[in-house]
Design a protein around this motif. Structure first.
Motif, short mmCIF file in Angstrom:
data_model
loop_
_atom_site.label_atom_id
_atom_site.label_comp_id
_atom_site.label_asym_id
_atom_site.label_seq_id
_atom_site.Cartn_x
_atom_site.Cartn_y
_atom_site.Cartn_z
N ARG A 149 30.06 0.66 54.65
CA ARG A 149 30.48 2.02 55.04
C ARG A 149 32.00 2.10 55.17
O ARG A 149 32.62 3.05 54.70
CB ARG A 149 29.80 2.42 56.36
CG ARG A 149 30.20 3.80 56.85
CD ARG A 149 29.39 4.19 58.08
NE ARG A 149 28.00 4.44 57.72
CZ ARG A 149 27.53 5.60 57.30
NH1 ARG A 149 28.36 6.64 57.17
NH2 ARG A 149 26.25 5.75 57.00
N ARG A 150 32.60 1.10 55.80
CA ARG A 150 34.05 1.10 55.95
C ARG A 150 34.75 0.97 54.61
O ARG A 150 35.74 1.65 54.34
CB ARG A 150 34.50 -0.05 56.87
CG ARG A 150 36.02 -0.14 57.04
CD ARG A 150 36.43 -1.41 57.73
NE ARG A 150 36.02 -2.59 57.00
CZ ARG A 150 36.65 -3.05 55.92
NH1 ARG A 150 37.69 -2.41 55.41
NH2 ARG A 150 36.22 -4.16 55.32
N LYS A 151 34.22 0.10 53.75
CA LYS A 151 34.83 -0.10 52.44
C LYS A 151 34.82 1.18 51.62
O LYS A 151 35.80 1.52 50.95
CB LYS A 151 34.10 -1.21 51.68
CG LYS A 151 34.29 -2.59 52.26
CD LYS A 151 33.48 -3.61 51.49
CE LYS A 151 33.63 -5.01 52.06
NZ LYS A 151 32.78 -5.99 51.34
N LEU A 152 33.70 1.92 51.67
CA LEU A 152 33.62 3.18 50.94
C LEU A 152 34.54 4.22 51.56
O LEU A 152 35.19 5.00 50.85
CB LEU A 152 32.17 3.69 50.90
CG LEU A 152 31.35 3.25 49.69
CD1 LEU A 152 31.19 1.74 49.63
CD2 LEU A 152 29.98 3.91 49.69
N SER A 153 34.60 4.24 52.88
CA SER A 153 35.49 5.19 53.57
C SER A 153 36.94 4.95 53.18
O SER A 153 37.71 5.91 53.03
CB SER A 153 35.31 5.05 55.08
OG SER A 153 36.16 5.93 55.77
N ASP A 154 37.31 3.69 53.01
CA ASP A 154 38.67 3.37 52.58
C ASP A 154 38.98 3.96 51.21
O ASP A 154 40.15 4.21 50.88
CB ASP A 154 38.87 1.85 52.55
CG ASP A 154 38.93 1.23 53.95
OD1 ASP A 154 39.10 1.99 54.92
OD2 ASP A 154 38.80 0.00 54.05
N LYS A 155 37.93 4.18 50.41
CA LYS A 155 38.09 4.80 49.08
C LYS A 155 37.82 6.30 49.12
O LYS A 155 37.67 6.94 48.07
CB LYS A 155 37.13 4.13 48.08
CG LYS A 155 37.39 2.65 47.86
CD LYS A 155 38.73 2.40 47.20
CE LYS A 155 38.95 0.91 46.94
NZ LYS A 155 40.28 0.67 46.31
N GLU A 156 37.72 6.83 50.33
CA GLU A 156 37.46 8.26 50.55
C GLU A 156 36.12 8.71 49.96
O GLU A 156 36.00 9.78 49.36
CB GLU A 156 38.60 9.12 50.00
CG GLU A 156 39.95 8.82 50.67
CD GLU A 156 41.06 9.72 50.19
OE1 GLU A 156 41.02 10.15 49.02
OE2 GLU A 156 41.97 10.00 50.99
N VAL A 157 35.12 7.86 50.14
CA VAL A 157 33.75 8.16 49.73
C VAL A 157 32.84 8.04 50.95
O VAL A 157 32.88 7.04 51.67
CB VAL A 157 33.27 7.21 48.61
CG1 VAL A 157 31.78 7.41 48.33
CG2 VAL A 157 34.08 7.44 47.35
N ASN A 158 32.02 9.06 51.18
CA ASN A 158 31.06 9.05 52.29
C ASN A 158 29.82 8.26 51.91
O ASN A 158 29.31 8.40 50.79
CB ASN A 158 30.62 10.47 52.63
CG ASN A 158 31.72 11.31 53.22
OD1 ASN A 158 32.56 10.81 53.96
ND2 ASN A 158 31.72 12.59 52.90
N LEU A 159 29.32 7.47 52.84
CA LEU A 159 28.04 6.81 52.66
C LEU A 159 27.00 7.59 53.45
O LEU A 159 27.05 7.65 54.68
CB LEU A 159 28.10 5.36 53.14
CG LEU A 159 26.78 4.57 53.07
CD1 LEU A 159 26.22 4.56 51.65
CD2 LEU A 159 26.99 3.15 53.58
#
Length: 207
Positions: free
Chosen positions: A188-198
């Motif tokens: 979740r954090r990794k995707l958030s860093d790419k501005e993508v919601n999980l």
């Protein structure tokens, strides 16, 4: 509000949102491989059980059932929450190493084109051709909006690769939709860093 309502017109909603999480947890319990397993390609993680939705989605009824669960959940969070940044999608993409049958069935229900992402480039030449990394029947136009769909995301490696290649070829992506989210890694954090919601229906492997 109108944009959100228009985005989910015709999206199948076959499950009661009040009991969806509880029902999915029960259904996933039927798919468990009750053994200690190690998962992850770059960073191994030990699990005391494995939810084999990928395997069971080889059965048509199972894949279609979970696809309808996902469309029901997607419609609900688009309409009733602010979790989804942009509800408008032009095509559905799934990692080939993930759960492509589930992604395909979801795309059919959404009446959207389906695209598969390859783990390795299909050819070395023509690097400006998106089909180097994606399998598709028709190339989406530049600027089209993708929704990533899979059974789960563990370490997030495959999804991060999908995001990278979508953006490399001029596509927009802000959402990833999965059935379950193992909490023993930090996808979740990794995707958030790419501005993508999980967006996940249930959380698993909390211990």
């Amino acid at each position: 509000m109108y944009k959100r309502k228009n985005a989910i017109v015709g999206v199948p909603r076959d499950y009661d949102k009040e009991n969806l999480k509880e029902d999915v947890e029960k259904k996933l319990n039927e798919l468990i491989i009750d053994k200690n397993v190690s998962v992850g390609k770059t960073r191994k993680t030990e699990l005391n059980y494995y939810i084999d939705l990928i395997g069971y989605s080889c059965k048509e009824e199972c894949a279609q059932s979970y696809a309808r669960i996902l469309t029901s959940y997607w419609a609900d969070i688009v309409e009733n929450t602010q979790n989804v940044k942009d509800p408008v999608i032009d095509f559905v993409v799934t990692p080939k190493g993930g759960s492509p049958i589930l992604g395909y069935e979801f795309a059919k229900l959404m009446n959207k084109p389906f695209v598969l992402h390859e783990e390795n480039a299909r050819f070395d030449s023509e690097k400006d051709d998106m089909r180097r990394w994606f399998d598709c029947a028709g190339i989406p136009p530049k600027g089209a909006k993708a929704l990533i769909v899979d059974d789960s995301t563990t370490g997030g490696r495959m999804v991060l690769s999908v995001i990278e290649h979508l953006r490399e070829y001029g596509y927009s992506v802000s959402e990833c939709l999965v059935v379950f989210e193992p909490k023993n890694k930090d996808a979740r954090r990794k995707l958030s860093d790419k501005e993508v919601n999980l967006n996940s229906i249930v959380e698993t492997h909390n211990k």
